[in-house]
Enzyme design. Structure first.
Site, PDB file in Angstrom:
ATOM      1  N   SER A 143      33.583 -11.567  71.401  1.00  0.00           N
ATOM      2  CA  SER A 143      33.978 -11.273  70.026  1.00  0.00           C
ATOM      3  C   SER A 143      35.156 -12.161  69.708  1.00  0.00           C
ATOM      4  CB  SER A 143      34.397  -9.799  69.901  1.00  0.00           C
ATOM      5  OG  SER A 143      35.062  -9.547  68.679  1.00  0.00           O
ATOM      6  N   TYR A 156      38.589  -2.073  72.844  1.00  0.00           N
ATOM      7  CA  TYR A 156      37.626  -3.120  72.500  1.00  0.00           C
ATOM      8  C   TYR A 156      38.217  -4.502  72.765  1.00  0.00           C
ATOM      9  CZ  TYR A 156      33.969  -5.485  69.785  1.00  0.00           C
ATOM     10  OH  TYR A 156      32.929  -6.290  69.394  1.00  0.00           O
TER      11      TYR A 156
END
Length: 267
Positions: A143, A156
């Site tokens: 990401s 995350y």
């Protein structure tokens, strides 16, 4: 064009979103696809049909809870019996936002298990076989949050930074395996920014609510903070990059973390 006839690809989280888009690109290039995800029978069958229609000579669904190492072992054994994976795409991921002080410990554990530890276990199982055959591709869907941080996303961000680091270690350990003629072994990360997927829907919905329920305005507001292009990526664009990384010409592209983020990390 990349020819993946005779290759087998395992794509985790491939019943929807980025995972399905990547699997579709690999299928169109001729790869057999091991489909994986959390899905009911109808959803799993629909994904398999989609990939067969895209051109895969064979697609099959494999279950496995990626938060459970024993189930990951079972998944890899089942896929290996069907056809050892030449290509692994670690795409499955979960997300929950909350301030650090309010983040439940069990949420931290779950996100780290699925988004990071599962990739370790899958790579550990798959890479030795790839090395023995002289060709292998591991593509980890990290990401933009594997490169930069944002508030309210501690587990995350930690998992995605860890995934980038794990990928670089594996890339170094396997860089000399195989050769140009066989394609070699490469390990890379793709780091999407804002992409049109289900995982961002809670953030879109929250922002849309602030805009009087206007979803388009909510998306525009999200993008204005981070993504200079002011455009969402489509999952198929991530799939096209993943396919290119599988090509023999990409034999020396390894240990990278490639952002697809509209300039987010260039700032």
């Amino acid at each position: 064009m990349t020819d993946l006839n005779g290759k087998t690809a395992l794509v985790t989280g491939s019943v929807q979103g980025i995972g399905l888009a990547i699997a579709r690109e690999l299928a169109a290039a001729g790869a057999r696809i091991a489909v994986h995800g959390i899905a009911d029978a109808e959803t799993a069958e629909a994904a398999v049909r989609t990939l067969q229609q895209a051109g895969s000579p064979e697609a099959r669904f494999f279950a496995g809870d990626l938060s459970n190492p024993a189930e990951i072992d079972g998944l890899m054994e089942a896929v290996g019996a069907w056809g050892e994976a030449d290509i692994v795409v670690n795409n499955a991921g979960i997300q929950k936002t909350a301030p650090l002080a309010e983040m439940p410990g069990e949420t931290w554990d779950a996100i780290l298990a699925v988004n990071l530890s599962a990739a370790f276990h899958i790579m550990q199982a798959a890479l030795p076989g790839m090395a023995s055959r002289g060709y292998g591709r591991v593509i980890n869907i990290a990401s933009v949050h594997g490169l930069v941080a944002s508030k309210d996303k501690a587990p995350y961000v930690a998992a995605k930074f860890g995934l980038v680091g794990l990928s670089r270690v594996a890339a170094l350990e396997y860089a000399s395996q195989g050769d140009r003629s066989t394609g070699g072994i490469t390990v890379n990360c793709i780091c999407p920014g804002w992409t049109e997927t289900a995982i961002i829907e809670p953030q879109v919905a929250a922002r849309a609510a602030q805009m009087g329920g206007d979803r388009a305005a909510g998306i525009a507001d999200l993008l204005s903070e981070k993504q200079p292009s002011q455009r969402l990526s489509d999952p198929s664009e991530i799939g096209a990059l993943a396919l290119w990384l599988c090509a023999p010409v990409a034999h020396n592209v390894t240990g990278t973390a490639i952002p697809v983020d509209g300039g987010w990390t260039a700032q």
